[in-house]
Design a protein around this motif. Structure first.
Motif, PDB file in Angstrom:
ATOM      1  N   VAL A   1       1.941  -1.678   1.737  1.00 50.01           N
ATOM      2  CA  VAL A   1       0.975  -0.937   2.544  1.00 50.01           C
ATOM      3  C   VAL A   1       1.660   0.307   3.085  1.00 50.01           C
ATOM      4  CG1 VAL A   1      -0.539  -0.964   4.557  1.00 50.01           C
ATOM      5  CG2 VAL A   1      -0.210  -3.051   3.210  1.00 50.01           C
TER       6      VAL A   1
ATOM      7  N   THR B   1      -1.165   1.401  10.518  1.00 50.63           N
ATOM      8  CA  THR B   1      -0.836   0.228   9.705  1.00 50.63           C
ATOM      9  C   THR B   1       0.416  -0.478  10.216  1.00 50.63           C
ATOM     10  OG1 THR B   1       0.368   1.668   8.171  1.00 50.63           O
ATOM     11  CG2 THR B   1      -1.914   1.123   7.620  1.00 50.63           C
TER      12      THR B   1
ATOM     13  N   VAL C   1     -10.291  -7.298   7.688  1.00 45.61           N
ATOM     14  CA  VAL C   1      -8.954  -6.796   7.959  1.00 45.61           C
ATOM     15  C   VAL C   1      -8.487  -7.320   9.306  1.00 45.61           C
ATOM     16  CG1 VAL C   1      -7.547  -4.744   8.385  1.00 45.61           C
ATOM     17  CG2 VAL C   1      -9.299  -4.719   6.601  1.00 45.61           C
TER      18      VAL C   1
ATOM     19  N   ASP D   1      -2.850  -8.043  11.713  1.00 51.03           N
ATOM     20  CA  ASP D   1      -1.541  -7.906  11.077  1.00 51.03           C
ATOM     21  C   ASP D   1      -1.509  -6.736  10.094  1.00 51.03           C
ATOM     22  OD1 ASP D   1      -3.401  -9.211   9.481  1.00 51.03           O
ATOM     23  OD2 ASP D   1      -1.865 -10.273   8.317  1.00 51.03           O
ATOM     24  N   VAL D   2      -2.680  -6.172   9.789  1.00 51.36           N
ATOM     25  CA  VAL D   2      -2.759  -5.033   8.879  1.00 51.36           C
ATOM     26  C   VAL D   2      -2.937  -3.730   9.649  1.00 51.36           C
ATOM     27  CG1 VAL D   2      -4.026  -3.999   6.964  1.00 51.36           C
ATOM     28  CG2 VAL D   2      -3.702  -6.480   7.049  1.00 51.36           C
TER      29      VAL D   2
END
Length: 542
Positions: A412, A458, A440, A443-444
């Motif tokens: 990511v 992110t 989502v 943690d993203v």
């Protein structure tokens, strides 16, 4: 080289005018004259169209289009030889001979102002692919040889650039599109600057005669230019120009004056007339047709050089002032100094106020085609939001996307956004709802609020970096690429030196050298609040 063999006896162009001496070599850059009686702040209008309808010529390959394309390529290809041209930059322009009722115009010029030539040499000298061509032979000759070699008709290939083309070919070419015509046969006129009208007439006539099926192009000579048109409209084109040229169109002259330096390429488009003509060509109906019918204003653009960059600059004038939004791009300038790429929209909440009614109708029209009666209501119910109010809160008065310098090896990439909103807590809540709706998790994406700002990223570290801010706007690269962003409604910045560090192992040869020779890309758009605006798109050299 001997005279090219002619497959048929050249046919004289229909009712040509007598050659006249072309105008060349003025010592100062050309400026368009202001028409008598034209207002300085409110441009007038020129309505000269005789609305001709050129006939469709069928599917035959057009020698006239080949000639127009070749000559356009020749003129454009001369950019690398700026330093070796005379520094006059003067003389007449295609707009001096093309009709004033045109709604679209494009011009190429390899003999611009002296300042442009010097700036072009300095900038192009930084590019390895261009540096070696600056002292080469006339690149127009090379392009002619390439075009004639690939020509489907052997007759064209037998013409010599040195003996048949160079003696008469000038430095400028322009094309104009006038009302009338169809999608298959637009009412277009091409003006090619010539140094010798008699020689140009003779050679172009022979080129047109290479079409064994008969030429479908008309040729006229006017004031140092060869005027090329589709069949049946040559006389009407000259008659319209006699009533008033584009250079005498008050809107055109005012717009080009606002644009400033026109560089090697410039273009102009009257949206009020042009979009309606396009609507006729395409047969657009429904909401799209309504939008086209209500469009107004004009657009002018130019490609020009500075010693540090090449830019495409443009202006919009006479647009709907009620849609104007005053911008502020300071949130881009306050990003961390390690920013590799960033994009900002300022005033999106205000833009939605004026754009939403039309946008809502467009959405409903598209949904109706799929059998849905209330797409807006469905979205509001599913997400628990109110449109357009919550969308205005989410986009805020400033919306910025950014990416820091990184190796892009992680699954990511590191990127983030910051929103300056009238209701930051509500905007943060909306971010959470959107994340939940698309599955989502935290943690993203990390999101947090401070004052009137929402930060989304992110990684938690980058969210903190965005919160802390920085001095990207203090860097020389940023300043040159985007200029003053204090009133910008849109800003884009890409640091190509940082991009090069990422991809250097994957790019080789000329592509690698070319990327290394570039420094950054910047785009800025501003709106003055009175139906006028401007933009610049710059590519910086190292």
């Amino acid at each position: 080289m001997t005279e090219p063999t002619e497959p048929t006896e050249p046919t004289e162009p229909t009712e040509p005018t007598e050659p006249t001496e072309p105008t060349h070599g003025a010592s100062q850059p050309y400026t368009y004259p202001t028409p008598a009686g034209a207002a300085e702040t409110v441009p007038g209008e020129v309505t000269l169209s005789d609305d001709p309808q050129p006939p469709t010529s069928g599917g035959r390959k057009r020698t006239g289009l080949l000639v127009g394309g070749v000559v356009t390529a020749l003129v454009l290809g001369g950019a690398g030889a700026f330093a070796f041209q005379t520094l006059s930059g003067g003389g007449s322009q295609p707009a001096d001979v093309l009709p004033g009722d045109a709604y679209a115009y494009v011009r190429l010029d390899i003999d611009p102002s002296a300042g442009q030539k010097i700036a072009a040499v300095r900038f192009l000298g930084k590019l390895p692919q261009v540096k070696d061509t600056l002292g080469a032979d006339d690149p127009r000759k090379q392009l002619w040889q390439l075009a004639s070699k690939d020509a489907s008709n052997d007759c064209v290939a037998r013409f010599s650039y040195d003996t048949d083309i160079a003696p008469w070919l000038g430095d400028r070419v322009g094309a104009a599109i006038r009302p009338g015509g169809t999608a298959d046969a637009p009412n277009v006129a091409i003006a090619i600057q010539v140094k010798d009208e008699s020689a140009a007439k003779d050679t172009l006539t022979k080129l047109f005669a290479c079409d064994k099926g008969g030429s479908d192009t008309e040729l006229r000579m006017k004031d140092g230019y060869a005027i090329v048109t589709p069949p049946g409209v040559g006389d009407a084109t000259l008659a319209a120009a006699a009533k008033g040229t584009l250079a005498q169109n008050a809107d055109f002259t005012a717009d080009m004056a606002a644009l400033g330096e026109q560089g090697i390429l410039s273009a102009w488009f009257d949206m009020g007339t042009g979009l309606k003509e396009i609507q006729k060509f395409s047969g657009t109906t429904g909401m799209d047709a309504t939008a086209l019918a209500s469009a107004k204003g004009r657009f002018a653009t130019a490609v020009r050089f500075d010693a540090d960059y090449v830019e495409m600059a443009g202006v919009v004038r006479g647009a709907d002032a009620t849609k104007s939004v005053k911008g502020d791009g300071s949130e881009v300038a306050s990003l961390p100094a390690n920013t590799m790429a960033a994009f900002n929209v300022s005033g999106a909440d205000q833009m939605l106020d004026s754009a939403w009614p039309q946008l809502k109708k467009q959405i409903e029209s598209l949904a109706a085609a799929d059998g849905e009666s209330d797409p807006i209501g469905m979205v509001e119910q599913q997400l628990g939001i109110k449109l357009p109010d919550d969308l205005k809160v989410l986009l805020g008065r400033s919306f910025t996307l950014a990416m820091p310098e990184q190796d892009l090896k992680s699954d990511v990439p590191v990127l983030g956004a910051k929103v300056v909103s009238s209701d930051a807590k509500r905007a943060d809540e909306l971010v959470g709802r959107l994340m939940e709706s698309v599955g989502v998790g935290g943690d993203v994406l990390t999101h947090k609020v401070e004052g009137d700002k929402v930060f989304v990223a992110t990684t938690p570290d980058y969210a903190d970096d965005l919160k802390s801010g920085g001095k990207l706007g203090d860097s020389d690269t940023f300043k040159v690429a985007v200029g003053d962003v204090s009133n910008a409604t849109a800003t884009l910045f890409v640091d190509l030196d940082k991009v090069d560090a990422i991809v250097k192992g994957d790019v080789h040869g000329e592509a690698k050298s070319f990327l290394e020779s570039l420094r950054a890309v910047g785009f800025t758009a501003t709106n003055t609040g009175n139906g006028e605006g401007s933009f610049t798109l710059r590519v910086l050299g190292d």
